[in-house]
Enzyme design. Structure first.
Site, PDB file in Angstrom:
ATOM      1  N   THR A 194      -0.338  -7.539   3.388  1.00 26.19           N
ATOM      2  CA  THR A 194       0.906  -7.427   4.140  1.00 26.19           C
ATOM      3  C   THR A 194       0.727  -6.698   5.462  1.00 26.19           C
ATOM      4  O   THR A 194       1.695  -6.472   6.183  1.00 26.19           O
ATOM      5  CB  THR A 194       2.008  -6.779   3.265  1.00 26.19           C
ATOM      6  OG1 THR A 194       3.278  -7.015   3.863  1.00 26.19           O
ATOM      7  CG2 THR A 194       1.760  -5.290   3.071  1.00 26.19           C
TER       8      THR A 194
ATOM      9  N   ASP B  41      10.834  -5.915   0.336  1.00 26.67           N
ATOM     10  CA  ASP B  41      10.295  -7.161   0.889  1.00 26.67           C
ATOM     11  C   ASP B  41       8.953  -7.599   0.318  1.00 26.67           C
ATOM     12  O   ASP B  41       8.815  -8.701  -0.230  1.00 26.67           O
ATOM     13  CB  ASP B  41      10.217  -7.070   2.415  1.00 26.67           C
ATOM     14  CG  ASP B  41       9.493  -5.817   2.923  1.00 26.67           C
ATOM     15  OD1 ASP B  41       9.133  -4.954   2.108  1.00 26.67           O
ATOM     16  OD2 ASP B  41       9.278  -5.718   4.145  1.00 26.67           O
TER      17      ASP B  41
ATOM     18  N   ARG C 232      -3.119  -0.521   5.367  1.00 24.85           N
ATOM     19  CA  ARG C 232      -3.716  -0.412   6.702  1.00 24.85           C
ATOM     20  C   ARG C 232      -5.190  -0.020   6.643  1.00 24.85           C
ATOM     21  O   ARG C 232      -6.034  -0.655   7.265  1.00 24.85           O
ATOM     22  CB  ARG C 232      -2.942   0.604   7.549  1.00 24.85           C
ATOM     23  CG  ARG C 232      -1.479   0.262   7.729  1.00 24.85           C
ATOM     24  CD  ARG C 232      -0.816   1.133   8.778  1.00 24.85           C
ATOM     25  NE  ARG C 232       0.643   1.088   8.663  1.00 24.85           N
ATOM     26  CZ  ARG C 232       1.493   1.252   9.665  1.00 24.85           C
ATOM     27  NH1 ARG C 232       1.026   1.467  10.884  1.00 24.85           N
ATOM     28  NH2 ARG C 232       2.797   1.217   9.479  1.00 24.85           N
TER      29      ARG C 232
ATOM     30  N   GLU D 280       1.118   2.822   2.763  1.00 26.75           N
ATOM     31  CA  GLU D 280       0.696   2.606   4.143  1.00 26.75           C
ATOM     32  C   GLU D 280      -0.820   2.755   4.299  1.00 26.75           C
ATOM     33  O   GLU D 280      -1.453   1.994   5.034  1.00 26.75           O
ATOM     34  CB  GLU D 280       1.419   3.583   5.074  1.00 26.75           C
ATOM     35  CG  GLU D 280       2.923   3.392   5.145  1.00 26.75           C
ATOM     36  CD  GLU D 280       3.349   2.137   5.895  1.00 26.75           C
ATOM     37  OE1 GLU D 280       2.472   1.410   6.402  1.00 26.75           O
ATOM     38  OE2 GLU D 280       4.566   1.883   5.960  1.00 26.75           O
TER      39      GLU D 280
ATOM     40  N   GLU E 133       6.540  -9.990  11.888  1.00 24.47           N
ATOM     41  CA  GLU E 133       6.920 -10.905  10.797  1.00 24.47           C
ATOM     42  C   GLU E 133       7.250 -12.322  11.262  1.00 24.47           C
ATOM     43  O   GLU E 133       6.873 -13.306  10.618  1.00 24.47           O
ATOM     44  CB  GLU E 133       8.091 -10.318   9.997  1.00 24.47           C
ATOM     45  CG  GLU E 133       7.712  -9.120   9.141  1.00 24.47           C
ATOM     46  CD  GLU E 133       7.579  -7.833   9.938  1.00 24.47           C
ATOM     47  OE1 GLU E 133       6.899  -6.895   9.454  1.00 24.47           O
ATOM     48  OE2 GLU E 133       8.153  -7.752  11.056  1.00 24.47           O
TER      49      GLU E 133
END
Length: 588
Positions: A577, A352, A223, A219, A488
């Site tokens: 992502t 994913d 980010r 994360e 998404e």
């Protein structure tokens, strides 16, 4: 995205009269529409005044939005450069993988050979500025939504990780200003100069990584590191690269494991790392979805250690047993380096972005790393073979899950990244079958919104495999009916519109934005996750605005509504992502 809030896990009708120049300094948050018939709780405001023409800070490195000329066919406008590119590609030598025609790019240098570039504005060359062009009404509506969200963050959560808009407070995850960092490049792309400069000051004066705090490697990479790197490239401001180097170095202890498969958590002040308390496993998606960022950090700094660490992970995963026709399990052990919890395969949470980053690393590196491509192509074949089914009554193509040979018609909203990724692969020369599958899946992702009472998708749906009277394709279980403002579907709509020019994708995104405004907007500022997408009268707000709503959802909305293919050109940038654009090392 993967574990984004796993445990926890828009604007009104279009304004006809706004034809504004590109904003650099926008007025205080205003609604982009005076017609509030459907939204009685929202107080009417005047439309924004036309702002000055320049977009963003003066050293803008990306082209401003360019409107299509009058009477020009948007489909043709999008297709022409693609067609020209295809004609050019036929000159090159090709390799074939299961019928896919791949063009290796001979000119890409290995990233680690680059000299330090910290003083250069960007690896993507600054191009001649075109005349700024007006933003359209829908883009203005996105800017207005961003302003409203930012108003809440600034008033009640400034410098903290996430806004709690109902209680007018904040929550901390890492204590590193997540929302602010995630939103930096969004503000740049939207042309919000004043907000960007204010946030930059916070980064310069308040953002300190020398803190005794545990952060999640994945994360914080996607980010924080991703957000700082992309903002450096777009702005040319070396402050962001220096901060990126700092956090990158502090995350490196995660890789000090017996297997070199990184631990999930790092204490960025103490320089220690560890797995979660309850297991020595890491999540497959988390350890394989940090590569774009660490590779780029090596390229910019000339320090190979970042890329070596993440490349080693990909090499190991490439050779592991336990895959099923390219599909990977959800967990990997940091001691043994082997997959665990075998036999369960999903394209949702915990797996994913492994698939997404196979393709995107191959694109980032100039289409030379064939192992990544082979793993991606095999995996998509595995998806087709094991996970694709059709629902009743509308025959919607969806991606289910496989557990020990048993198929489950369960699909996470997270899986809606897949149509965009498939379309991106097809755009980069992979088989046209991938585009056909993308078109079918994006229809399904739209239906996950359209068949629900609020017009907002739940976190998870189950599809009906057999026709039943009075039943729709989509069934929602009570535990799954929350919406976290996830990006998404909008992300995939952006790719589909960018590559096809089909206006229906913009219209679908516009519907979603209106429903975000109708059911998740908090009057005093901010947007909130909701607990019940099936109850329009009371969607049960959760009092949390995830950082990715500003970092991803609104950014992809803005790009979806743009007809300028040079606004983050997908032949020059690849999105991580968390929707942070990073440069392709040798643009196609």
């Amino acid at each position: 995205l993967t574990s984004k809030a796993l445990d926890d896990p828009r604007v009104e009708a279009e304004a006809p009269g706004l034809k504004l120049a590109n904003p650099a300094v926008l007025p205080a948050p205003q609604k982009a529409d005076a017609n509030l018939g459907d939204y009685p709780e929202l107080s009417p405001q005047k439309p924004p005044k036309p702002p000055p023409v320049r977009r963003g800070p003066s050293s803008l490195q990306i082209k401003p939005p360019r409107r299509l000329k009058p009477r020009q066919d948007p489909i043709k406008a999008v297709d022409e450069p693609v067609q020209a590119e295809k004609e050019e590609k036929t000159e090159k030598s090709v390799i074939s993988w299961r019928g896919a025609v791949i063009e290796p790019d001979q000119s890409t240098e290995p990233p680690s050979n680059k000299v330090k570039e910290s003083e250069k504005p960007s690896s993507v060359e600054a191009e001649d500025q075109k005349e700024p062009v007006p933003l359209n009404d829908r883009q203005m509506a996105v800017i207005e939504a961003f302003h409203h969200a930012w108003k809440g963050y600034k008033e009640f959560a400034w410098g903290h990780d996430e806004l709690k808009p109902l209680s007018k407070s904040y929550s901390e995850w890492f204590g590193l200003g997540l929302t602010l960092i995630d939103a930096l490049d969004t503000m740049w792309i939207l042309g919000l100069k004043e907000e960007f400069e204010e946030a930059r000051k916070w980064v310069a004066n308040e953002l300190v990584f020398d803190k005794n705090v545990d952060v999640n490697l994945f994360e914080s990479t996607i980010r924080i590191l991703g957000g700082l790197l992309s903002t450096y490239h777009l702005s040319g401001d070396s402050l962001f690269l220096e901060k990126a180097k700092d956090i990158g170095n502090r995350l490196m202890p995660a890789f000090k494991t017996p297997s070199k498969i990184p631990y999930s958590d790092v204490n960025i002040g103490r320089g220690t790392a560890h797995p979660p308390r309850w297991t020595s496993d890491s999540t497959v998606a988390e350890v394989t979805s940090i590569q774009l960022e660490f590779r780029e950090l090596s390229r910019l700094t000339g320090d190979e250690k970042f890329q070596k660490a993440v490349d080693e992970v990909m090499k190991q995963v490439h050779t592991l047993s336990g895959k099923n026709d390219g599909l990977v399990p959800m967990f990997i052990n940091t001691n043994s380096g082997q997959f665990t919890h075998l036999g369960v395969y999903t394209l949702g949470a915990r797996a994913d972005s492994y698939y997404e980053y196979l393709l995107k690393q191959w694109i980032q590196g100039g289409k030379k790393e064939n192992e990544l491509l082979e793993d991606y192509m095999r995996a998509i074949e595995g998806v087709k073979k094991h996970l694709i089914q059709r629902s009743q009554p509308k025959q919607l193509t969806f991606v289910g899950e496989l557990a020990h040979g048993h198929f489950s018609a369960k699909m996470d909203h997270l899986v809606c990244f897949l149509p965009g990724t498939l379309a991106l692969g097809a755009h980069n020369g992979l088989t046209a079958d991938h585009m056909k599958l993308a078109e079918a899946l994006i229809e399904t992702c739209y239906q996950m919104y359209a068949q629900v009472e609020t017009g907002l998708s739940p976190e998870i749906v189950h599809f009906n495999l057999h026709a039943q009277k009075g039943h729709k394709d989509v069934e929602i279980k009570p535990a799954d009916r929350h919406n976290l403002l996830r990006p998404e579907t909008v992300e995939s709509l952006f790719y589909m519109y960018r590559f096809t020019g089909d206006k229906k994708y913009q219209d679908w995104g516009w519907e979603i934005l209106q429903n975000f405004n109708k059911y998740t907007r908090v009057p005093t500022g901010g947007y909130t996750s909701i607990n019940n997408v099936q109850n329009p009268r009371n969607p049960e707000p959760r009092d949390k605005m995830e950082s990715f709503f500003l970092g991803e959802t609104l950014k992809y909305m803005f790009l979806l509504f743009s007809d300028d293919i040079d606004l983050i050109n997908l032949d020059k940038y690849v999105f991580n992502t968390e929707a942070h654009p990073l440069p392709i090392w040798v643009p196609a």
